[in-house]
Write a protein that holds these residues in place. Structure first.
Motif, mmCIF file in Angstrom:
data_model
loop_
_atom_site.group_PDB
_atom_site.id
_atom_site.type_symbol
_atom_site.label_atom_id
_atom_site.label_comp_id
_atom_site.label_asym_id
_atom_site.label_seq_id
_atom_site.Cartn_x
_atom_site.Cartn_y
_atom_site.Cartn_z
ATOM 1 N N GLY A 15 0.362 -1.383 0.000
ATOM 2 C CA GLY A 15 0.000 0.000 0.000
ATOM 3 C C GLY A 15 0.372 1.421 0.000
ATOM 4 N N VAL A 181 9.176 4.523 -2.014
ATOM 5 C CA VAL A 181 9.803 3.475 -2.821
ATOM 6 C C VAL A 181 9.534 2.110 -2.227
ATOM 7 N N GLU A 182 9.946 1.904 -1.027
ATOM 8 C CA GLU A 182 9.711 0.641 -0.316
ATOM 9 C C GLU A 182 9.442 0.963 1.143
ATOM 10 N N PRO A 183 8.168 1.094 1.510
ATOM 11 C CA PRO A 183 6.957 0.648 0.808
ATOM 12 C C PRO A 183 6.414 1.669 -0.198
ATOM 13 N N ARG A 184 5.609 1.140 -1.148
ATOM 14 C CA ARG A 184 4.876 1.981 -2.080
ATOM 15 C C ARG A 184 3.606 2.504 -1.411
ATOM 16 N N ARG A 185 2.966 3.475 -2.073
ATOM 17 C CA ARG A 185 1.773 4.113 -1.511
ATOM 18 C C ARG A 185 0.533 3.789 -2.337
ATOM 19 N N ILE A 186 -0.481 3.289 -1.664
ATOM 20 C CA ILE A 186 -1.750 2.937 -2.302
ATOM 21 C C ILE A 186 -2.895 3.580 -1.524
ATOM 22 N N ILE A 187 -3.894 4.085 -2.247
ATOM 23 C CA ILE A 187 -5.154 4.512 -1.618
ATOM 24 C C ILE A 187 -6.276 3.674 -2.226
ATOM 25 N N ILE A 188 -7.173 3.197 -1.388
ATOM 26 C CA ILE A 188 -8.376 2.509 -1.869
ATOM 27 C C ILE A 188 -9.585 3.282 -1.365
ATOM 28 N N VAL A 189 -10.329 3.854 -2.313
ATOM 29 C CA VAL A 189 -11.539 4.603 -1.976
ATOM 30 C C VAL A 189 -12.730 3.657 -2.062
ATOM 31 N N ILE A 208 -1.483 16.528 -5.995
ATOM 32 C CA ILE A 208 -0.708 16.131 -4.811
ATOM 33 C C ILE A 208 -0.528 14.618 -4.748
ATOM 34 N N ALA A 209 -1.509 13.862 -5.273
ATOM 35 C CA ALA A 209 -1.352 12.405 -5.340
ATOM 36 C C ALA A 209 -0.228 12.042 -6.311
ATOM 37 N N GLN A 210 -0.163 12.725 -7.439
ATOM 38 C CA GLN A 210 0.903 12.462 -8.410
ATOM 39 C C GLN A 210 2.257 12.879 -7.865
ATOM 40 N N ARG A 211 2.305 14.003 -7.170
ATOM 41 C CA ARG A 211 3.571 14.458 -6.582
ATOM 42 C C ARG A 211 4.065 13.476 -5.522
ATOM 43 N N ASN A 212 3.140 12.832 -4.831
ATOM 44 C CA ASN A 212 3.511 11.919 -3.751
ATOM 45 C C ASN A 212 3.583 10.459 -4.199
ATOM 46 N N LEU A 213 3.515 10.230 -5.521
ATOM 47 C CA LEU A 213 3.643 8.890 -6.092
ATOM 48 C C LEU A 213 2.644 7.915 -5.475
ATOM 49 N N VAL A 214 1.391 8.352 -5.433
ATOM 50 C CA VAL A 214 0.301 7.558 -4.874
ATOM 51 C C VAL A 214 -0.478 6.908 -6.017
ATOM 52 N N THR A 215 -0.851 5.652 -5.854
ATOM 53 C CA THR A 215 -1.744 4.979 -6.793
ATOM 54 C C THR A 215 -3.115 4.845 -6.135
#
Length: 342
Positions: A15, A181-189, A208-215
């Motif tokens: 996540g 990087v490790e861990p990666r960032r995930i959001i589940i809506v 801000i999600a793109q800047r913070n490398l969030v999927t």
């Protein structure tokens, strides 16, 4: 109970977010941490075949990555499963979730159980609930019970501040060493994508999600036969960050002939309400949606590269990932910003 039994059968996962906070941040095993240069770009990639099944046997030479149209050298590649992640569970607590609230509450609990196997410090998560306001209900933790306990107590009611919830996920929680990087960032809506109470805009939170490398992923709560004004916005948030949206309640009747074409005296239901069959159909569909999201995160390829033509601007840079294989679909983030937000 039928929903929980059906949902409780498989999967393991992973996540995500940003802004320093001192409270008891979970710490990964330092022996397994990796170093990454500041200007290195991390791109999770999903590859599926014509039937939507994951293609998980590709090698580094099968991929090409383009930054602003220029080919880049891939410095790091992995297809290992069970990669460390931080997962933000964003729960829609608005009035629109009342109809199927119990189903999605149990679904959210199951996602937490599957994605945060207790005691495994590779996987962390946090819970944000949003109605009229967004609230960080459980800060970043490796203990699923803290999130489960809170989920079982919340009740829906009010408006929807989805964008504020995403902004909060990216700025106002405890971080895990090694992100993004490790861990990666995930959001589940888990919601319908509607927003009528946020102070932030769609464009602001997408940036801000793109800047913070969030999927971002979505589990839509929109019921069969209904539409949601916010659906296109949820889809945009997911697709531009490399995620996807699942629609469990839209597909419940897709394999049942005659639904909405052969009315019955008892009501226009493919399966009688109140029976085990009806509950089972909904449970199976929600479970399938959960399996699709968790399966994707665990079977992603991770590519990293250092752009060979960066400049000192903060302009959005486009990414294009190609695979040397016919008849496949490649899903990855559409781009990034070279610098983190101030």
């Amino acid at each position: 109970m039928a929903l929980r039994v059906l949902l409780c059968s498989c999967l393991v996962l992973q996540g995500f977010a940003q802004q320093p906070k001192t409270p008891q941040t979970p710490q990964p095993d330092p022996q397994h941490s990796i170093k990454v240069q500041v200007n290195e770009v991390i791109v999770p990639v999903t590859v599926t075949d014509e039937k939507g099944k994951f293609v998980s046997n590709l090698d580094q030479q099968d991929f090409q990555i383009f930054d602003q149209g220029k080919p880049q050298a891939i410095r790091f590649f992995t297809r290992e499963r069970s990669q460390p992640v931080v997962i933000g569970f964003l729960m829609d607590l608005s009035n629109s979730t009342r109809t199927q609230w119990k189903n999605f509450e149990l679904a959210a609990e199951e996602m937490v159980i599957q994605m945060l196997p207790g005691g495994n410090k590779k996987f962390s998560g946090y819970l944000i609930g949003y109605s009229n306001e967004a609230e960080l209900m459980v800060d970043t933790t490796t203990d699923p019970d803290k999130i489960l306990e809170k989920l079982r107590k919340v009740k829906p009611g009010g408006g929807s501040a989805l964008y504020d919830a995403i902004y909060q996920a990216c700025t106002s929680r405890a971080l895990v060493q090694g992100e993004p990087v490790e861990p990666r960032r995930i959001i589940i809506v888990i919601g319908d994508g509607n927003d009528n109470h946020s102070s932030k805009s769609l464009d602001e939170v997408l940036e801000i999600a793109q800047r913070n490398l969030v999927t971002i992923y979505g589990i839509s709560t929109t019921s069969y036969g209904f539409t949601s004004e916010g659906d296109k916005n949820l889809v945009r948030l997911a697709e531009e960050t490399g995620g996807r949206v699942e629609y469990p309640l839209q597909d419940v009747y897709k394999d049942v002939p005659g639904f909405l074409s052969q009315p019955r005296d008892e009501g226009n239901y493919a399966i009688q309400p109140g029976t085990g069959g009806y509950t089972s159909a909904i449970a199976t569909s929600i479970f399938r949606a959960i399996a699709n999201v968790t399966g994707e995160v665990t079977t992603q390829y991770i590519l990293r590269y250092i752009p060979d033509n960066t400049d000192s601007t903060r302009q959005f840079r486009n990414i294009n990932v190609k695979v040397a294989l016919a008849n496949v679909k490649v899903r990855a983030r559409k781009g990034y910003y070279p610098f983190a937000p101030q």
